[in-house]
Scaffold this motif. Structure first.
Motif, PDB file in Angstrom:
ATOM      1  N   THR A  97      55.863  37.422  48.160  1.00 18.00           N
ATOM      2  CA  THR A  97      55.410  37.954  49.440  1.00 18.00           C
ATOM      3  C   THR A  97      56.353  39.046  49.952  1.00 18.00           C
ATOM      4  OG1 THR A  97      56.544  36.125  50.553  1.00 18.00           O
ATOM      5  CG2 THR A  97      54.205  35.846  50.092  1.00 18.00           C
ATOM      6  N   HIS A  98      57.623  38.981  49.555  1.00 18.85           N
ATOM      7  CA  HIS A  98      58.572  40.009  50.003  1.00 18.85           C
ATOM      8  C   HIS A  98      58.302  41.362  49.337  1.00 18.85           C
ATOM      9  CE1 HIS A  98      60.289  38.420  46.266  1.00 18.85           C
ATOM     10  NE2 HIS A  98      60.968  39.542  46.156  1.00 18.85           N
ATOM     11  N   ARG A  99      57.440  41.358  48.328  1.00 13.33           N
ATOM     12  CA  ARG A  99      57.052  42.600  47.672  1.00 13.33           C
ATOM     13  C   ARG A  99      55.642  43.040  48.055  1.00 13.33           C
ATOM     14  NH1 ARG A  99      59.384  41.766  41.470  1.00 13.33           N
ATOM     15  NH2 ARG A  99      61.598  41.668  42.046  1.00 13.33           N
ATOM     16  N   GLY A 100      55.128  42.436  49.111  1.00 21.43           N
ATOM     17  CA  GLY A 100      53.839  42.875  49.628  1.00 21.43           C
ATOM     18  C   GLY A 100      52.640  42.091  49.153  1.00 21.43           C
ATOM     19  N   TRP A 101      52.861  41.015  48.398  1.00 17.73           N
ATOM     20  CA  TRP A 101      51.735  40.214  47.922  1.00 17.73           C
ATOM     21  C   TRP A 101      51.296  39.219  48.994  1.00 17.73           C
ATOM     22  CZ3 TRP A 101      48.908  40.168  43.400  1.00 17.73           C
ATOM     23  CH2 TRP A 101      49.316  41.076  42.419  1.00 17.73           C
ATOM     24  N   PRO A 102      49.991  38.935  49.072  1.00 20.03           N
ATOM     25  CA  PRO A 102      49.553  37.859  49.955  1.00 20.03           C
ATOM     26  C   PRO A 102      50.050  36.523  49.403  1.00 20.03           C
ATOM     27  CG  PRO A 102      47.721  38.612  48.591  1.00 20.03           C
ATOM     28  CD  PRO A 102      48.860  39.571  48.351  1.00 20.03           C
ATOM     29  N   ASP A 103      50.154  35.544  50.245  1.00 20.51           N
ATOM     30  CA  ASP A 103      50.741  34.257  49.856  1.00 20.51           C
ATOM     31  C   ASP A 103      49.689  33.363  49.199  1.00 20.51           C
ATOM     32  OD1 ASP A 103      52.549  32.167  49.604  1.00 20.51           O
ATOM     33  OD2 ASP A 103      52.060  31.362  51.584  1.00 20.51           O
ATOM     34  N   PHE A 104      49.855  33.097  47.912  1.00 19.17           N
ATOM     35  CA  PHE A 104      49.052  32.093  47.216  1.00 19.17           C
ATOM     36  C   PHE A 104      49.820  31.629  45.989  1.00 19.17           C
ATOM     37  CE2 PHE A 104      47.631  36.156  45.396  1.00 19.17           C
ATOM     38  CZ  PHE A 104      47.583  35.913  44.027  1.00 19.17           C
ATOM     39  N   MET A 105      49.420  30.482  45.459  1.00 21.89           N
ATOM     40  CA  MET A 105      50.062  29.948  44.270  1.00 21.89           C
ATOM     41  C   MET A 105      49.388  30.526  43.027  1.00 21.89           C
ATOM     42  SD  MET A 105      52.502  27.940  43.221  1.00 21.89           S
ATOM     43  CE  MET A 105      52.820  26.645  44.430  1.00 21.89           C
ATOM     44  N   ARG A 106      50.203  31.053  42.131  1.00 25.79           N
ATOM     45  CA  ARG A 106      49.682  31.516  40.842  1.00 25.79           C
ATOM     46  C   ARG A 106      49.790  30.368  39.837  1.00 25.79           C
ATOM     47  NH1 ARG A 106      53.469  36.563  39.961  1.00 25.79           N
ATOM     48  NH2 ARG A 106      54.841  35.123  41.073  1.00 25.79           N
ATOM     49  N   SER A 122      39.404  29.064  51.898  1.00 25.83           N
ATOM     50  CA  SER A 122      39.771  27.768  51.319  1.00 25.83           C
ATOM     51  C   SER A 122      40.628  27.919  50.069  1.00 25.83           C
ATOM     52  CB  SER A 122      38.515  26.961  50.976  1.00 25.83           C
ATOM     53  OG  SER A 122      37.743  27.640  49.990  1.00 25.83           O
ATOM     54  N   VAL A 123      40.601  29.096  49.438  1.00 26.57           N
ATOM     55  CA  VAL A 123      41.344  29.316  48.195  1.00 26.57           C
ATOM     56  C   VAL A 123      42.837  29.437  48.488  1.00 26.57           C
ATOM     57  CG1 VAL A 123      41.740  30.899  46.264  1.00 26.57           C
ATOM     58  CG2 VAL A 123      39.401  30.382  46.998  1.00 26.57           C
ATOM     59  N   GLU A 124      43.637  28.616  47.803  1.00 25.58           N
ATOM     60  CA  GLU A 124      45.083  28.625  47.980  1.00 25.58           C
ATOM     61  C   GLU A 124      45.832  28.884  46.680  1.00 25.58           C
ATOM     62  OE1 GLU A 124      46.485  25.153  50.006  1.00 25.58           O
ATOM     63  OE2 GLU A 124      44.759  25.088  51.368  1.00 25.58           O
ATOM     64  N   ALA A 125      45.147  28.752  45.549  1.00 27.34           N
ATOM     65  CA  ALA A 125      45.792  28.939  44.243  1.00 27.34           C
ATOM     66  C   ALA A 125      44.830  29.656  43.307  1.00 27.34           C
ATOM     67  CB  ALA A 125      46.202  27.600  43.653  1.00 27.34           C
ATOM     68  N   ILE A 126      45.359  30.571  42.489  1.00 23.43           N
ATOM     69  CA  ILE A 126      44.528  31.359  41.576  1.00 23.43           C
ATOM     70  C   ILE A 126      45.100  31.262  40.164  1.00 23.43           C
ATOM     71  CG2 ILE A 126      43.630  33.654  41.015  1.00 23.43           C
ATOM     72  CD1 ILE A 126      43.759  34.349  43.978  1.00 23.43           C
ATOM     73  N   VAL A 127      44.239  30.927  39.218  1.00 21.59           N
ATOM     74  CA  VAL A 127      44.624  30.833  37.814  1.00 21.59           C
ATOM     75  C   VAL A 127      44.683  32.237  37.223  1.00 21.59           C
ATOM     76  CG1 VAL A 127      44.016  29.886  35.560  1.00 21.59           C
ATOM     77  CG2 VAL A 127      43.504  28.580  37.651  1.00 21.59           C
ATOM     78  N   VAL A 128      45.792  32.562  36.573  1.00 17.74           N
ATOM     79  CA  VAL A 128      46.025  33.919  36.048  1.00 17.74           C
ATOM     80  C   VAL A 128      46.301  33.840  34.546  1.00 17.74           C
ATOM     81  CG1 VAL A 128      47.447  35.990  36.245  1.00 17.74           C
ATOM     82  CG2 VAL A 128      47.005  34.597  38.274  1.00 17.74           C
ATOM     83  N   GLY A 129      45.649  34.711  33.784  1.00 18.97           N
ATOM     84  CA  GLY A 129      45.761  34.673  32.326  1.00 18.97           C
ATOM     85  C   GLY A 129      46.890  35.516  31.779  1.00 18.97           C
ATOM     86  N   LYS A 163      56.622  30.399  35.491  1.00 20.16           N
ATOM     87  CA  LYS A 163      56.408  28.969  35.314  1.00 20.16           C
ATOM     88  C   LYS A 163      54.913  28.675  35.479  1.00 20.16           C
ATOM     89  CE  LYS A 163      59.174  28.237  38.710  1.00 20.16           C
ATOM     90  NZ  LYS A 163      60.003  27.619  39.789  1.00 20.16           N
ATOM     91  N   LEU A 164      54.533  27.424  35.199  1.00 21.05           N
ATOM     92  CA  LEU A 164      53.121  27.049  35.313  1.00 21.05           C
ATOM     93  C   LEU A 164      52.591  27.324  36.709  1.00 21.05           C
ATOM     94  CD1 LEU A 164      50.505  25.713  34.312  1.00 21.05           C
ATOM     95  CD2 LEU A 164      51.493  23.500  34.935  1.00 21.05           C
ATOM     96  N   GLU A 165      53.312  26.910  37.722  1.00 17.65           N
ATOM     97  CA  GLU A 165      52.918  27.174  39.099  1.00 17.65           C
ATOM     98  C   GLU A 165      54.027  27.972  39.779  1.00 17.65           C
ATOM     99  OE1 GLU A 165      51.608  23.884  41.386  1.00 17.65           O
ATOM    100  OE2 GLU A 165      50.192  23.152  39.873  1.00 17.65           O
ATOM    101  N   GLN A 166      53.653  29.098  40.341  1.00 13.14           N
ATOM    102  CA  GLN A 166      54.653  29.966  40.967  1.00 13.14           C
ATOM    103  C   GLN A 166      54.009  30.763  42.089  1.00 13.14           C
ATOM    104  OE1 GLN A 166      57.188  31.619  38.056  1.00 13.14           O
ATOM    105  NE2 GLN A 166      58.127  33.114  39.390  1.00 13.14           N
ATOM    106  N   ARG A 167      54.639  30.742  43.253  1.00 14.49           N
ATOM    107  CA  ARG A 167      54.082  31.458  44.393  1.00 14.49           C
ATOM    108  C   ARG A 167      54.259  32.964  44.199  1.00 14.49           C
ATOM    109  NH1 ARG A 167      52.254  27.714  47.679  1.00 14.49           N
ATOM    110  NH2 ARG A 167      51.149  29.345  48.809  1.00 14.49           N
ATOM    111  N   THR A 168      53.431  33.695  44.867  1.00 23.01           N
ATOM    112  CA  THR A 168      53.502  35.147  44.798  1.00 23.01           C
ATOM    113  C   THR A 168      54.753  35.665  45.496  1.00 23.01           C
ATOM    114  OG1 THR A 168      52.092  35.173  46.760  1.00 23.01           O
ATOM    115  CG2 THR A 168      51.017  35.553  44.641  1.00 23.01           C
TER     116      THR A 168
END
Length: 336
Positions: free
Chosen positions: A238-247, A212-219, A231-236
């Motif tokens: 994915t072209h660098r190997g990260w799973p897709d979620f909103m940071r 269910s998790v689609e976005a993760i708050v990062v410090g 920016k405040l909201e920025q997708r990972t």
């Protein structure tokens, strides 16, 4: 009993009190010397051999700067909560100072959103469910792990620890969090093990177990590596190997001085309550940026000139507040 709803209520009260406070009542103005003050904060600081209760930099200007940062992050979180529900959100939390600040403001905003404004879709009244995660890529200090465990339970988080360098069969490792520090807590700790020792794979492991998790708050802050253009909201990436979620990056504009002023204000305001807000003790020993045991040292810029070689003393991390020297606590792996 510590649960996320109660923690959020307390954090909301503290944040609102701080925002309403006058800069003329800054921490430094409270008391310039220890005298015979038996306040627990005074006793704590006295053990650190400090000349005054708080550093001169904890003045009205810094008080107002920290207020501005808290208000901005608080409003950003309220905006985030309008787009994402609590089941879709998670917060990255490792017990460090930046993560602690954003956790407290996040909980305050959740309480405002759910309880004060009556929004959200919590299943039961007066309940709040807060997802949290930490991907372990380092061999952390014992003090940091114990504080992490203690605070996860204190704030009532549904916390997942993902291990990238420990085998799933090695449950005797001192790095494994137990979650048994406080049986009255409503906090929950789950341990997962990544098949490969990388940060992206660690987050992928977490997301597969929490669909269910689609976005993760990062410090992360702009002064941190790779933080300048976020920016405040920025997708990972994915072209660098990260799973897709909103940071979600709610404290980008903060400086280390703002972080520490707010934390020390919260400590002062809560120390005699049933919900004392504290921070990892390593920061009092001269560590300014916490990584692993093999790449973190006491900040050489905090070494005190009034200490001898046999009894080396360091200023605490919050005493000298400069973004440029903060990461001097980090060194190349294996150089400690």
């Amino acid at each position: 009993m510590c649960n996320a709803f109660y923690a959020a209520k307390v954090c909301h009260e503290q944040v609102q009190t701080f925002l309403a406070s006058s800069p003329t009542n800054s921490l430094y103005s409270l008391k310039s010397t220890f005298d015979n003050d038996n306040n627990p904060v005074s006793n704590l600081h006295n053990k650190l051999h400090l000349p005054t209760l708080y550093p001169p930099s904890f003045n009205a200007t810094l008080h107002q700067s920290a207020q501005n940062q808290v208000l901005r992050s608080y409003n950003d979180f309220l905006s985030v909560l309008n787009h994402w529900n609590l089941e879709q959100l998670s917060i990255s939390y490792n017990g460090g100072k930046d993560c602690l600040v954003q956790l407290i403001i996040y909980l305050a905003a959740i309480y405002q959103f759910v309880e004060v404004e009556g929004k959200g879709s919590e299943r039961e009244p007066h309940t709040i469910h807060v997802n949290a995660v930490y991907v372990h890529t380092e061999n952390e200090f014992e003090d940091q792990l114990r504080f992490l465990e203690k605070s996860v339970l204190q704030y009532g988080l549904d916390f997942t620890a993902v291990y990238t360098t420990i085998d799933a069969n090695d449950y005797d490792s001192s790095q494994i969090l137990t979650g048994k520090a406080n049986e009255l807590s409503k906090g929950k700790i789950t341990c997962l093990f990544s098949p490969t020792p990388t940060l992206p794979c660690g987050f992928l492991t977490y997301l597969k177990s929490n669909e269910s998790v689609e976005a993760i708050v990062v410090g992360i802050r702009r002064t941190d590596p790779y933080g300048a253009s976020l920016k405040l909201e920025q997708r990972t990436d994915t072209h660098r190997g990260w799973p897709d979620f909103m940071r979600i990056n709610p404290i980008l504009g903060w400086h280390t001085s703002d972080v520490w002023y707010f934390i020390k204000w919260l400590q002062h305001a809560s120390i005699n309550t049933d919900f004392a807000i504290d921070y990892c003790s390593l920061y009092d020993d001269g560590y300014t940026s916490l990584g692993g045991c093999d790449n973190t040292v006491r900040n050489p810029q905090l070494k005190r000139k009034d200490s001898g070689k046999k009894d080396m003393l360091f200023w605490p991390a919050w005493w000298i507040l400069d973004d440029d020297i903060e990461r001097l606590s980090r060194v190349q792996k294996g150089k400690v």
